[in-house]
Design an enzyme around this catalytic site. Structure first.
Site, PDB file in Angstrom:
ATOM      1  N   TYR A 171      30.236  35.980  46.291  1.00 20.08           N
ATOM      2  CA  TYR A 171      29.265  36.424  45.291  1.00 20.08           C
ATOM      3  C   TYR A 171      27.835  36.299  45.821  1.00 20.08           C
ATOM      4  CZ  TYR A 171      26.616  36.536  40.907  1.00 20.08           C
ATOM      5  OH  TYR A 171      25.712  36.838  39.923  1.00 20.08           O
ATOM      6  N   VAL A 211      32.880  51.573  39.399  1.00 16.80           N
ATOM      7  CA  VAL A 211      31.770  51.965  40.269  1.00 16.80           C
ATOM      8  C   VAL A 211      31.915  51.438  41.694  1.00 16.80           C
ATOM      9  CG1 VAL A 211      30.070  52.385  38.468  1.00 16.80           C
ATOM     10  CG2 VAL A 211      30.394  50.054  39.325  1.00 16.80           C
ATOM     11  N   ASN A 270      23.832  47.385  37.366  1.00 16.78           N
ATOM     12  CA  ASN A 270      24.034  46.088  36.719  1.00 16.78           C
ATOM     13  C   ASN A 270      25.456  45.555  36.889  1.00 16.78           C
ATOM     14  OD1 ASN A 270      23.566  43.955  34.493  1.00 16.78           O
ATOM     15  ND2 ASN A 270      25.234  45.203  33.677  1.00 16.78           N
TER      16      ASN A 270
END
Length: 263
Positions: free
Chosen positions: A156, A64, A90
Site C-alpha cells: 500500500y 479501474v 480516488n
C-alpha cells in the site's frame, strides 16, 4: 457553491467513504458527476442521492485496475455528456495487513493494481481529450504512507508513493497543454464509523484533537479542481489535522498533552 457548474467530473471509487463525499460536494458545486465504483449498487445509490438533491449524476461501475473496464467507463460518460474535464482518481484498497515476510505476488499485484495502476489507466484515458481542449484537471488521492510508513502495509505504501511520483511526472508532461495534475493527502479519516473509547484513543495522535471526516477533504479537492487553483500543478494538499508535521505523536511525546496549559 457553483465553481464547477457544467463541468463533467468522473470520480473513481465514488460509491462510499471519501469518494462519496467528493461526489456529493462536486455535485453541489454544479458539476455533472459520474460515480464509479466496483459495486454497481453503491455507485447507483450515490448517483440517485445526487439526483434527488437536484444534481446530475451517472453511475458507471467497473474495475479501474483493468484497461477494458476503464475504456467502458469513459466511453459511457463521453456518450452521455462528452469528455471528462475533471478526473478524480480516488479508488483504493488497503487490503489485508501483512508483514513483508508474509507477502506474496498476488497480494502485491492486487494492491498495486487498484491503488497505482488505476491512476495510470484512468489518467491515460482522460488526458488526450484534455490535451486537445488545452484544459483539464486530474486529482489523485494519496496517503501519509506515501512519505511515511505503516507497519504491515509495504504494498500500500509503495503504491501511494508511486501515486505521488506519478502526479509530479504527469504534471510536467501535461502542463504545456494546460492540464493540471494535483492531489489530496488525507490523514486519519473516520470512514468506518469508529466511536467511543477506541476513537478517543486514536484521536490523541492528531494535533487538532479529532479524526477527520470525508467531508473535511472536499474543500481542498474542489479548490484544486476550480479556476482558483489555475496556477497550481504537481502539488498535494495535506488534510490530516497536523499528523505529518509532528516528530512524535501525542501519546509518546516527551512534552505530553497533560503538560499543555488549559487555555
Amino acid at each position: 457553491m457553483t465553481r464547477l457548474t457544467g463541468t463533467t467530473v468522473l470520480i473513481t471509487g465514488g460509491g462510499q467513504g471519501i469518494g462519496r463525499a467528493f461526489a456529493l460536494r462536486f455535485a453541489q458545486e454544479g458539476a455533472r458527476v459520474a460515480v464509479n465504483d466496483l459495486g454497481e449498487e453503491v455507485a447507483a445509490a450515490v448517483a440517485e442521492e445526487i439526483g434527488e438533491a437536484g444534481g446530475e449524476a451517472l453511475a458507471v461501475p467497473g474495475d479501474v485496475s483493468r484497461a477494458g473496464d476503464v475504456d467502458g467507463i469513459f466511453g459511457r460518460v463521453e456518450r452521455e455528456w462528452g469528455p471528462v474535464e475533471v478526473l478524480v482518481n480516488n479508488a483504493a484498497i488497503t487490503g489485508d495487513q501483512r508483514h513483508f515476510l508474509e507477502a506474496d505476488e498476488a497480494w502485491w499485484d492486487r494492491l498495486l493494481g487498484v491503488n497505482l495502476k488505476s491512476v495510470f489507466l484512468c489518467s491515460r484515458r482522460a488526458a488526450p481529450a484534455m490535451v486537445e481542449r488545452r484544459s483539464g484537471v486530474i486529482l489523485n488521492v494519496s496517503s501519509g504512507g506515501a512519505t511515511r510508513a505503516h507497519r504491515g502495509f509495504t504494498a500500500y505504501d509503495a503504491a501511494k508513493g508511486g501515486v505521488e511520483a506519478l502526479t509530479r511526472a504527469l504534471a510536467l508532461d501535461l502542463a504545456p497543454y494546460g492540464v493540471r495534475v494535483n492531489g489530496v493527502t488525507p490523514g486519519f479519516i473516520n470512514t468506518y464509523g469508529l466511536g467511543g473509547e477506541e476513537l478517543s484513543r486514536r484521536e490523541e495522535v492528531v494535533p487538532l484533537g479529532r479524526y477527520g471526516t470525508p467531508d473535511d477533504l472536499t474543500g481542498a479537492a474542489v479548490f484544486l479542481a476550480s479556476a482558483e487553483a489555475s496556477y497550481i500543478t504537481g502539488q498535494f494538499i495535506v488534510v490530516d489535522g497536523g499528523v505529518l508535521v509532528q516528530q512524535r505523536s501525542a501519546n509518546v511525546d516527551t512534552f505530553p498533552l497533560t503538560r499543555f496549559p488549559k487555555g
